[in-house]
Design a protein around this motif. Structure first.
Motif, PDB file in Angstrom:
ATOM      1  N   TYR A 212       0.840  -1.202   0.000  1.00 32.47           N
ATOM      2  CA  TYR A 212       0.000   0.000   0.000  1.00 32.47           C
ATOM      3  C   TYR A 212       0.873   1.248   0.000  1.00 32.47           C
ATOM      4  O   TYR A 212       1.849   1.338   0.741  1.00 32.47           O
ATOM      5  N   ARG A 213       0.527   2.209  -0.852  1.00 31.73           N
ATOM      6  CA  ARG A 213       1.233   3.487  -0.905  1.00 31.73           C
ATOM      7  C   ARG A 213       0.225   4.626  -1.021  1.00 31.73           C
ATOM      8  O   ARG A 213      -0.888   4.428  -1.510  1.00 31.73           O
ATOM      9  N   GLU A 214       0.651   5.817  -0.597  1.00 28.33           N
ATOM     10  CA  GLU A 214      -0.162   7.019  -0.761  1.00 28.33           C
ATOM     11  C   GLU A 214       0.622   8.068  -1.535  1.00 28.33           C
ATOM     12  O   GLU A 214       1.839   8.192  -1.354  1.00 28.33           O
ATOM     13  N   LEU A 215      -0.075   8.797  -2.380  1.00 32.21           N
ATOM     14  CA  LEU A 215       0.532   9.880  -3.143  1.00 32.21           C
ATOM     15  C   LEU A 215      -0.148  11.178  -2.731  1.00 32.21           C
ATOM     16  O   LEU A 215      -1.299  11.424  -3.090  1.00 32.21           O
ATOM     17  N   VAL A 216       0.572  12.003  -1.970  1.00 32.89           N
ATOM     18  CA  VAL A 216      -0.016  13.244  -1.481  1.00 32.89           C
ATOM     19  C   VAL A 216       0.750  14.482  -1.943  1.00 32.89           C
ATOM     20  O   VAL A 216       0.294  15.605  -1.737  1.00 32.89           O
ATOM     21  N   ASN A 217       1.906  14.292  -2.564  1.00 37.58           N
ATOM     22  CA  ASN A 217       2.664  15.448  -3.037  1.00 37.58           C
ATOM     23  C   ASN A 217       3.438  15.087  -4.307  1.00 37.58           C
ATOM     24  O   ASN A 217       3.492  13.920  -4.725  1.00 37.58           O
ATOM     25  N   ILE A 218       4.034  16.083  -4.902  1.00 37.94           N
ATOM     26  CA  ILE A 218       4.737  15.905  -6.172  1.00 37.94           C
ATOM     27  C   ILE A 218       5.930  14.966  -6.023  1.00 37.94           C
ATOM     28  O   ILE A 218       6.226  14.166  -6.923  1.00 37.94           O
ATOM     29  N   GLU A 219       6.629  15.024  -4.880  1.00 39.31           N
ATOM     30  CA  GLU A 219       7.795  14.169  -4.674  1.00 39.31           C
ATOM     31  C   GLU A 219       7.399  12.692  -4.683  1.00 39.31           C
ATOM     32  O   GLU A 219       8.096  11.851  -5.266  1.00 39.31           O
ATOM     33  N   GLN A 220       6.287  12.362  -4.038  1.00 41.61           N
ATOM     34  CA  GLN A 220       5.841  10.962  -4.011  1.00 41.61           C
ATOM     35  C   GLN A 220       5.411  10.496  -5.394  1.00 41.61           C
ATOM     36  O   GLN A 220       5.641   9.346  -5.763  1.00 41.61           O
ATOM     37  N   TRP A 221       4.775  11.384  -6.161  1.00 38.86           N
ATOM     38  CA  TRP A 221       4.425  11.026  -7.540  1.00 38.86           C
ATOM     39  C   TRP A 221       5.689  10.753  -8.350  1.00 38.86           C
ATOM     40  O   TRP A 221       5.729   9.831  -9.170  1.00 38.86           O
ATOM     41  N   GLY A 222       6.717  11.535  -8.101  1.00 42.66           N
ATOM     42  CA  GLY A 222       7.962  11.359  -8.849  1.00 42.66           C
ATOM     43  C   GLY A 222       8.673  10.050  -8.559  1.00 42.66           C
ATOM     44  O   GLY A 222       9.409   9.535  -9.400  1.00 42.66           O
ATOM     45  N   SER A 223       8.443   9.497  -7.357  1.00 46.07           N
ATOM     46  CA  SER A 223       9.108   8.246  -6.979  1.00 46.07           C
ATOM     47  C   SER A 223       8.252   7.008  -7.227  1.00 46.07           C
ATOM     48  O   SER A 223       8.666   5.890  -6.921  1.00 46.07           O
ATOM     49  N   LEU A 224       7.059   7.197  -7.782  1.00 49.40           N
ATOM     50  CA  LEU A 224       6.127   6.072  -7.958  1.00 49.40           C
ATOM     51  C   LEU A 224       6.727   4.972  -8.833  1.00 49.40           C
ATOM     52  O   LEU A 224       6.685   3.787  -8.479  1.00 49.40           O
ATOM     53  N   ALA A 225       7.271   5.326  -9.988  1.00 50.31           N
ATOM     54  CA  ALA A 225       7.808   4.322 -10.909  1.00 50.31           C
ATOM     55  C   ALA A 225       8.949   3.536 -10.264  1.00 50.31           C
ATOM     56  O   ALA A 225       9.049   2.307 -10.424  1.00 50.31           O
ATOM     57  N   ARG A 226       9.791   4.214  -9.506  1.00 50.22           N
ATOM     58  CA  ARG A 226      10.917   3.542  -8.854  1.00 50.22           C
ATOM     59  C   ARG A 226      10.427   2.565  -7.774  1.00 50.22           C
ATOM     60  O   ARG A 226      10.919   1.436  -7.681  1.00 50.22           O
ATOM     61  N   GLU A 227       9.460   2.990  -6.970  1.00 52.10           N
ATOM     62  CA  GLU A 227       8.943   2.121  -5.905  1.00 52.10           C
ATOM     63  C   GLU A 227       8.199   0.920  -6.459  1.00 52.10           C
ATOM     64  O   GLU A 227       8.107  -0.122  -5.793  1.00 52.10           O
ATOM     65  N   LEU A 251      -3.113  15.388 -13.548  1.00 50.91           N
ATOM     66  CA  LEU A 251      -2.030  14.406 -13.545  1.00 50.91           C
ATOM     67  C   LEU A 251      -0.713  15.034 -13.988  1.00 50.91           C
ATOM     68  O   LEU A 251       0.348  14.755 -13.419  1.00 50.91           O
ATOM     69  N   ASN A 252      -0.784  15.873 -14.984  1.00 55.41           N
ATOM     70  CA  ASN A 252       0.432  16.531 -15.479  1.00 55.41           C
ATOM     71  C   ASN A 252       1.033  17.439 -14.407  1.00 55.41           C
ATOM     72  O   ASN A 252       2.253  17.484 -14.228  1.00 55.41           O
ATOM     73  N   ARG A 253       0.164  18.119 -13.659  1.00 56.78           N
ATOM     74  CA  ARG A 253       0.644  19.011 -12.603  1.00 56.78           C
ATOM     75  C   ARG A 253       1.237  18.230 -11.433  1.00 56.78           C
ATOM     76  O   ARG A 253       2.304  18.579 -10.911  1.00 56.78           O
ATOM     77  N   MET A 254       0.571  17.133 -11.026  1.00 58.17           N
ATOM     78  CA  MET A 254       1.037  16.369  -9.872  1.00 58.17           C
ATOM     79  C   MET A 254       2.314  15.593 -10.174  1.00 58.17           C
ATOM     80  O   MET A 254       3.168  15.411  -9.302  1.00 58.17           O
ATOM     81  N   SER A 255       2.454  15.102 -11.402  1.00 59.62           N
ATOM     82  CA  SER A 255       3.617  14.276 -11.757  1.00 59.62           C
ATOM     83  C   SER A 255       4.715  15.068 -12.448  1.00 59.62           C
ATOM     84  O   SER A 255       5.765  14.504 -12.765  1.00 59.62           O
ATOM     85  N   CYS A 256       4.465  16.363 -12.697  1.00 56.93           N
ATOM     86  CA  CYS A 256       5.423  17.198 -13.448  1.00 56.93           C
ATOM     87  C   CYS A 256       5.743  16.577 -14.806  1.00 56.93           C
ATOM     88  O   CYS A 256       6.881  16.666 -15.297  1.00 56.93           O
ATOM     89  N   GLY A 257       4.752  15.894 -15.388  1.00 57.85           N
ATOM     90  CA  GLY A 257       4.930  15.328 -16.715  1.00 57.85           C
ATOM     91  C   GLY A 257       5.803  14.095 -16.763  1.00 57.85           C
ATOM     92  O   GLY A 257       6.295  13.727 -17.832  1.00 57.85           O
ATOM     93  N   THR A 258       5.996  13.407 -15.611  1.00 55.73           N
ATOM     94  CA  THR A 258       6.896  12.244 -15.570  1.00 55.73           C
ATOM     95  C   THR A 258       6.149  10.942 -15.309  1.00 55.73           C
ATOM     96  O   THR A 258       6.717  10.013 -14.734  1.00 55.73           O
ATOM     97  N   LEU A 259       4.886  10.853 -15.717  1.00 53.66           N
ATOM     98  CA  LEU A 259       4.126   9.620 -15.497  1.00 53.66           C
ATOM     99  C   LEU A 259       4.704   8.463 -16.302  1.00 53.66           C
ATOM    100  O   LEU A 259       5.103   8.640 -17.459  1.00 53.66           O
ATOM    101  N   PRO A 260       4.714   7.260 -15.714  1.00 53.25           N
ATOM    102  CA  PRO A 260       5.091   6.078 -16.500  1.00 53.25           C
ATOM    103  C   PRO A 260       3.967   5.734 -17.476  1.00 53.25           C
ATOM    104  O   PRO A 260       2.854   6.256 -17.352  1.00 53.25           O
ATOM    105  N   PRO A 261       4.205   4.867 -18.445  1.00 53.27           N
ATOM    106  CA  PRO A 261       3.118   4.444 -19.343  1.00 53.27           C
ATOM    107  C   PRO A 261       1.993   3.790 -18.539  1.00 53.27           C
ATOM    108  O   PRO A 261       2.242   2.932 -17.690  1.00 53.27           O
ATOM    109  N   VAL A 262       0.756   4.205 -18.785  1.00 54.27           N
ATOM    110  CA  VAL A 262      -0.366   3.722 -17.983  1.00 54.27           C
ATOM    111  C   VAL A 262      -1.559   3.358 -18.876  1.00 54.27           C
ATOM    112  O   VAL A 262      -1.661   3.786 -20.031  1.00 54.27           O
ATOM    113  N   HIS A 263      -2.449   2.573 -18.290  1.00 54.64           N
ATOM    114  CA  HIS A 263      -3.790   2.361 -18.837  1.00 54.64           C
ATOM    115  C   HIS A 263      -4.764   3.042 -17.880  1.00 54.64           C
ATOM    116  O   HIS A 263      -4.753   2.777 -16.672  1.00 54.64           O
TER     117      HIS A 263
END
Length: 352
Positions: A212-227, A251-263
């Motif tokens: 289980y993980r939570e995404l509450v800020n931009i830093e956590q969104w940035g580390s999602l792919a690595r985790e 999504l673009n604002r929260m991830s700063c445009g660094t989202l991994p490929p998603v469905h």
């Protein structure tokens, strides 16, 4: 936000009162069925955003592709309604067979929109000797979620508040574990505004042996792919968003445009009205949206929006959810299952 609870003997009666009192923009927060000696009683909580309380949206620096696409869809929707007001008188049911007329009239009562009915009328006219089901089969498609060979491991669940996204994240996780116990699954909550839903998701994720993980800020969104590198499947529960916000921009604002490929999967319920549905889909749909998941189908009184959204979006149906339980409440539908639901109100059996 104006919140009110409605009770009644049927969901149809309650939804009519909600529309009358709160208007077509009301949002369904919850729906509960109570069994009593003299029959069932239903309770639906609905809300309406107060425009005066909604903070002004940030002015975008530049128009994005997603904004252009949303504007185009809204313009097309208005144009479609104008065209249908002209074409409807030309849709002569007398040119169809008796059985075709019955199907068309029934679907109209189910809430199927005029442009979709016109499409069906044209199909019937082109194939007067074809069976009704063979004509209908080309209007909606199913892509069973659990047996689909998805290209990416990240799956985002987007939809309005009260649509059942959190429950779908858990139900999907448990169904995948049931079929493939070795699958390493991460469940992610990105909806920081719903405290009760967050606790619910975390509690059952930990009980079920899920990460289980939570995404509450931009830093956590940035580390999602690595985790998520050590996991095979990542399910992300996204927020419902206020009525003026767009999912692509958020999504673009929260991830700063660094989202991994998603469905992306739209999570919708046939309990919502047509105006609500159009609003949700126009704001929640992104370029990576792959399917629609329909929830609470056992609580609905009609299913016309399932066909409407299939025709409007071109997206397949990947899952249906029935009943309140976390286990054995998902249906991997076939085209035939969906048509039985539309034409007979026959609920398919949940097997996952």
């Amino acid at each position: 936000m104006q919140v009110k609870t409605f009770t009644g003997n049927s969901t149809k009666e309650i939804m009519a009162r909600i529309k009358e009192e709160l208007g077509p923009e009301a949002i369904i927060l919850s729906s509960t069925k109570h069994s009593r000696r003299n029959g069932a009683n239903y309770e639906i909580m609905a809300a309406l955003d107060d425009p005066a309380q909604v903070p002004p949206a940030e002015k975008p620096l530049a128009t994005t592709h997603s904004d252009d696409l949303r504007d185009l869809r809204e313009e097309w929707s208005r144009l479609r309604n104008q065209v249908m007001s002209v074409l409807k008188p030309q849709m002569d049911l007398g040119l169809l067979t008796p059985r075709q007329q019955i199907v068309l009239e029934y679907l109209e009562r189910e809430g199927v929109r005029q442009d979709v009915l016109m499409d069906l009328w044209t199909r019937f006219r082109r194939g007067p000797h074809e069976s009704t089901l063979s004509v209908l089969s080309g209007m909606i498609s199913a892509t069973p979620w659990l047996t689909q060979n998805w290209r990416h491991k990240f799956h985002f669940l987007a939809g309005p508040y009260g649509s059942g996204k959190t429950s779908i994240a858990l139900r999907l996780s448990l169904a995948v574990k049931k079929n493939r116990s070795e699958t390493r699954i991460m469940v992610v909550n990105a909806d920081r505004s719903q405290g009760k839903g967050r606790l619910y998701l975390r509690h059952y994720s930990e009980l079920s042996g899920l990460t289980y993980r939570e995404l509450v800020n931009i830093e956590q969104w940035g580390s999602l792919a690595r985790e998520a590198e050590t996991h095979d499947l990542v399910l992300v529960d996204l927020p419902g968003l206020p009525g003026t916000e767009n999912m692509s921009a958020w999504l673009n604002r929260m991830s700063c445009g660094t989202l991994p490929p998603v469905h992306m999967h739209l999570v919708l319920s046939p309990l919502f009205g047509a105006a609500q549905m159009d609003n949700f889909v126009s704001r929640m749909r992104t370029d990576s949206t792959a399917s629609i998941i329909w929830t609470k189908v056992d609580e609905a009184c009609n299913y016309g929006e399932i066909l409407n959204q299939a025709r409007i979006t071109g997206l397949p149906v990947s899952l249906l959810s029935v009943g309140p339980d976390l286990k054995n409440s998902l249906v991997q539908p076939t085209d035939q299952d969906i048509w039985k639901l539309l034409l007979r109100h026959e609920l398919p059996a949940a097997t996952n």
